[in-house]
Design a protein around this motif. Structure first.
Motif, PDB file in Angstrom:
ATOM      1  N   GLY A 100      39.850  35.112 -44.913  1.00 52.33           N
ATOM      2  CA  GLY A 100      41.312  34.903 -44.484  1.00 52.33           C
ATOM      3  C   GLY A 100      41.396  33.895 -43.475  1.00 52.33           C
ATOM      4  N   VAL A 101      40.319  33.271 -43.048  1.00 52.19           N
ATOM      5  CA  VAL A 101      40.496  32.205 -42.098  1.00 52.19           C
ATOM      6  C   VAL A 101      40.021  31.081 -42.680  1.00 52.19           C
ATOM      7  CG1 VAL A 101      39.741  31.404 -39.765  1.00 52.19           C
ATOM      8  CG2 VAL A 101      40.122  33.818 -40.272  1.00 52.19           C
ATOM      9  N   TYR A 102      38.834  30.991 -43.224  1.00 53.61           N
ATOM     10  CA  TYR A 102      38.102  29.745 -43.733  1.00 53.61           C
ATOM     11  C   TYR A 102      37.950  29.772 -45.017  1.00 53.61           C
ATOM     12  CZ  TYR A 102      36.480  28.959 -38.782  1.00 53.61           C
ATOM     13  OH  TYR A 102      36.402  28.776 -37.897  1.00 53.61           O
ATOM     14  N   GLY A 103      38.017  28.443 -45.729  1.00 50.73           N
ATOM     15  CA  GLY A 103      37.800  28.158 -47.198  1.00 50.73           C
ATOM     16  C   GLY A 103      36.829  27.142 -47.079  1.00 50.73           C
ATOM     17  N   TYR A 104      35.574  27.444 -47.509  1.00 48.60           N
ATOM     18  CA  TYR A 104      34.567  26.430 -47.519  1.00 48.60           C
ATOM     19  C   TYR A 104      33.866  26.378 -48.838  1.00 48.60           C
ATOM     20  CZ  TYR A 104      33.353  26.890 -42.205  1.00 48.60           C
ATOM     21  OH  TYR A 104      33.577  26.544 -41.094  1.00 48.60           O
ATOM     22  N   TYR A 105      34.101  25.058 -49.660  1.00 45.73           N
ATOM     23  CA  TYR A 105      33.829  24.747 -50.980  1.00 45.73           C
ATOM     24  C   TYR A 105      32.572  23.628 -50.975  1.00 45.73           C
ATOM     25  CZ  TYR A 105      37.700  27.559 -51.846  1.00 45.73           C
ATOM     26  OH  TYR A 105      38.682  28.660 -51.806  1.00 45.73           O
ATOM     27  N   TRP A 106      31.562  24.003 -51.681  1.00 40.59           N
ATOM     28  CA  TRP A 106      30.470  22.995 -51.814  1.00 40.59           C
ATOM     29  C   TRP A 106      31.065  21.956 -52.741  1.00 40.59           C
ATOM     30  CZ3 TRP A 106      26.810  23.135 -48.828  1.00 40.59           C
ATOM     31  CH2 TRP A 106      25.987  24.163 -48.257  1.00 40.59           C
ATOM     32  N   SER A 107      30.289  20.765 -52.354  1.00 35.60           N
ATOM     33  CA  SER A 107      30.377  19.719 -53.364  1.00 35.60           C
ATOM     34  C   SER A 107      29.018  19.550 -53.886  1.00 35.60           C
ATOM     35  CB  SER A 107      30.455  18.267 -52.574  1.00 35.60           C
ATOM     36  OG  SER A 107      29.415  17.795 -51.877  1.00 35.60           O
ATOM     37  N   ILE A 108      28.681  18.665 -54.853  1.00 36.82           N
ATOM     38  CA  ILE A 108      27.479  18.548 -55.335  1.00 36.82           C
ATOM     39  C   ILE A 108      26.303  17.505 -54.723  1.00 36.82           C
ATOM     40  CG2 ILE A 108      27.834  16.612 -57.052  1.00 36.82           C
ATOM     41  CD1 ILE A 108      25.990  19.867 -58.018  1.00 36.82           C
ATOM     42  N   ASP A 109      27.020  17.029 -53.566  1.00 39.68           N
ATOM     43  CA  ASP A 109      26.329  15.822 -52.874  1.00 39.68           C
ATOM     44  C   ASP A 109      25.656  16.447 -51.508  1.00 39.68           C
ATOM     45  OD1 ASP A 109      26.978  13.714 -54.431  1.00 39.68           O
ATOM     46  OD2 ASP A 109      29.097  14.126 -53.819  1.00 39.68           O
ATOM     47  N   ALA A 110      24.437  16.085 -51.454  1.00 41.96           N
ATOM     48  CA  ALA A 110      23.645  16.285 -50.091  1.00 41.96           C
ATOM     49  C   ALA A 110      24.013  15.148 -48.978  1.00 41.96           C
ATOM     50  CB  ALA A 110      22.294  16.380 -50.422  1.00 41.96           C
ATOM     51  N   SER A 111      24.005  15.508 -47.857  1.00 46.43           N
ATOM     52  CA  SER A 111      23.960  14.525 -46.785  1.00 46.43           C
ATOM     53  C   SER A 111      22.621  14.344 -46.134  1.00 46.43           C
ATOM     54  CB  SER A 111      25.008  15.197 -45.723  1.00 46.43           C
ATOM     55  OG  SER A 111      24.642  16.405 -45.161  1.00 46.43           O
TER      56      SER A 111
END
Length: 147
Positions: A100-111
């Motif tokens: 309820g505080v954070y929404g973290y969503y992956w991309s396909i790209d590595a840093s």
């Protein structure tokens, strides 16, 4: 294909669901049932998530599910704030922090070797940042060619 309050599975970076800390270098969106959902689904790129984060008509909502609406005219995208799993917890079916505080969503790209790029929704804003590849985060699949 689910409700707006369903956080879904939490994945380590670029992994099909394994229930542990492994990274198997597969796009989890490639595993969608093509009979039910069709073909062409993939995890968004860093560039696509960056464009979304620049949306000037984004609204944080708290009811019925906390998250953020990204709007363009009458077309919108809702991303809930389902929380995440700590990097020591890996992938799984429930969040261990930030529900309820954070929404973290992956991309396909590595840093780099240890982190990938994510879209972070927090406190009414969104931006693309680096995140530990072993954290269990949400994936929202998109359809179409990579941009």
């Amino acid at each position: 294909w689910t409700t707006s309050s369903d956080g879904g599975y939490y994945y380590t970076w670029k992994s099909t669901y394994t229930g542990n800390l492994s990274i198997n270098f597969n796009d989890p969106c490639s595993k969608l049932n093509s009979t039910t959902y069709g073909t062409g689904w993939r995890t968004p790129s860093r560039n696509e998530l960056t464009k979304l984060s620049r949306c000037t008509n984004a609204t944080l909502v708290s009811s019925p599910t906390r998250g953020m609406w990204f709007m363009h005219s009458s077309i919108g995208l809702f991303l809930p704030a389902p929380g995440y799993r700590q990097s020591t917890d890996g992938s799984g079916t429930s969040a261990t922090s930030g529900i309820g505080v954070y929404g973290y969503y992956w991309s396909i790209d590595a840093s780099n070797n240890d982190s990938g790029y994510i879209l972070r929704i927090y406190n009414g804003s969104s931006r693309v940042i680096q995140y530990d590849k072993y954290g269990g985060l949400s994936v929202r699949c998109i359809k179409g060619t990579r941009q």
